[in-house]
Design a protein around this motif. Structure first.
Motif, short mmCIF file in Angstrom:
data_model
loop_
_atom_site.label_atom_id
_atom_site.label_comp_id
_atom_site.label_asym_id
_atom_site.label_seq_id
_atom_site.Cartn_x
_atom_site.Cartn_y
_atom_site.Cartn_z
N THR A 64 0.97 4.02 -2.99
CA THR A 64 0.73 5.44 -2.73
C THR A 64 1.87 6.30 -3.25
OG1 THR A 64 -0.52 4.87 -0.73
CG2 THR A 64 0.25 7.14 -0.93
N GLN A 65 3.09 5.81 -3.08
CA GLN A 65 4.26 6.56 -3.57
C GLN A 65 4.26 6.63 -5.09
OE1 GLN A 65 7.99 4.90 -2.34
NE2 GLN A 65 9.17 6.68 -2.99
N HIS B 139 0.84 -1.21 0.00
CA HIS B 139 0.00 0.00 0.00
C HIS B 139 0.87 1.25 0.00
CE1 HIS B 139 -3.48 2.52 0.77
NE2 HIS B 139 -2.82 3.08 1.79
N LYS C 112 1.65 6.57 -7.04
CA LYS C 112 0.59 7.49 -7.44
C LYS C 112 1.03 8.94 -7.30
CE LYS C 112 -2.94 5.10 -8.83
NZ LYS C 112 -3.49 5.29 -10.21
N GLU C 113 1.77 9.24 -6.24
CA GLU C 113 2.24 10.61 -6.03
C GLU C 113 3.25 11.01 -7.09
OE1 GLU C 113 3.76 10.61 -2.10
OE2 GLU C 113 1.78 10.79 -1.15
#
Length: 227
Positions: A208-209, A204, A211-212
């Protein structure tokens, strides 16, 4: 090379799974249940069950007493009914748990030293192996006490050991108690879920990384978009 965070997560997963395998392996070698029954008028029969072997202590049951050792599967095969099938399922599910846990350990160790693609050799492989282990161990926790307490497993074992047909020996007031081997399946299940949680936490965070780092251009400042 993988990052330090990834290595720590996957090594922790491998360690948790290895501990669970050790616990389950020890549990499979010790007692799983004890059952006591009244026999005839004043006799008693006491059975201590392991997965593969059992011990029967008889006092005036049906006429005389004695202490007998027996193999659970071969003794139940004489009657060949539901208790035999359920016991074979329990042993088979536990064997599959060990195989799946071994697969989870190998995949976790592989990921701790390399960066494989998102295939069965990545987090997906650990999710599958550890989930199967947890689900099968829960089935064992359900099936084994049902076989010991609800079916005629204990009665069939006593009847077979005294060379009688099922129902010929008057057995009543059966009481069963689960032993250490059975309860050690619980920490195995918990540690399998812990292994999943460790990999999910890393997966997860990595998602998230990513996506950023892949923000769409509409999030960029308007001054930059003018050029």
């Amino acid at each position: 090379m993988p990052s330090t965070k990834k290595t720590l997560h996957f090594m922790s997963c491998a360690l948790a799974t290895a501990v669970s395998v050790g616990i389950l392996g020890f549990g499979m070698s010790t007692s799983w249940a004890e059952t006591s029954m009244l026999c005839e008028t004043n006799g008693t029969a006491h059975i201590r069950l392991e997965l593969f072997n059992g011990f029967l202590t008889r006092i005036s049951c049906p006429l005389f007493g004695g202490v007998d050792n027996f193999e659970v599967t071969s003794t139940l095969s004489v009657t060949g009914n539901a208790p035999l099938i359920l016991h074979i399922l329990v042993v088979f599910f536990l064997a599959l748990c060990m195989v799946c846990s071994a697969g989870s350990i190998l995949i976790a160790l592989y990921n701790s030293v390399s960066n494989p693609y998102e295939t069965y050799m990545g987090p997906i492989g650990i999710y599958v192996c550890s989930s199967i282990s947890a689900c099968l161990s829960v089935l064992v926790l359900i099936l084994f006490p049902i076989n010991v307490s609800v079916t005629s497993m204990a009665e069939d074992l006593v009847a077979t050991m005294v060379s009688a047909k099922p129902g010929e020996v008057d057995l009543r007031e059966k009481s069963s108690e689960m032993m250490m081997g059975y309860f050690l399946v619980i920490p195995y299940t918990v540690l399998s879920l812990v292994a999943i949680a460790l990999i999910y936490a890393y997966d997860h965070a990595a998602y998230t990384q990513r996506k950023e780092q892949q923000r769409p251009t509409e999030d960029a400042p308007k001054e930059i978009m003018m050029y």
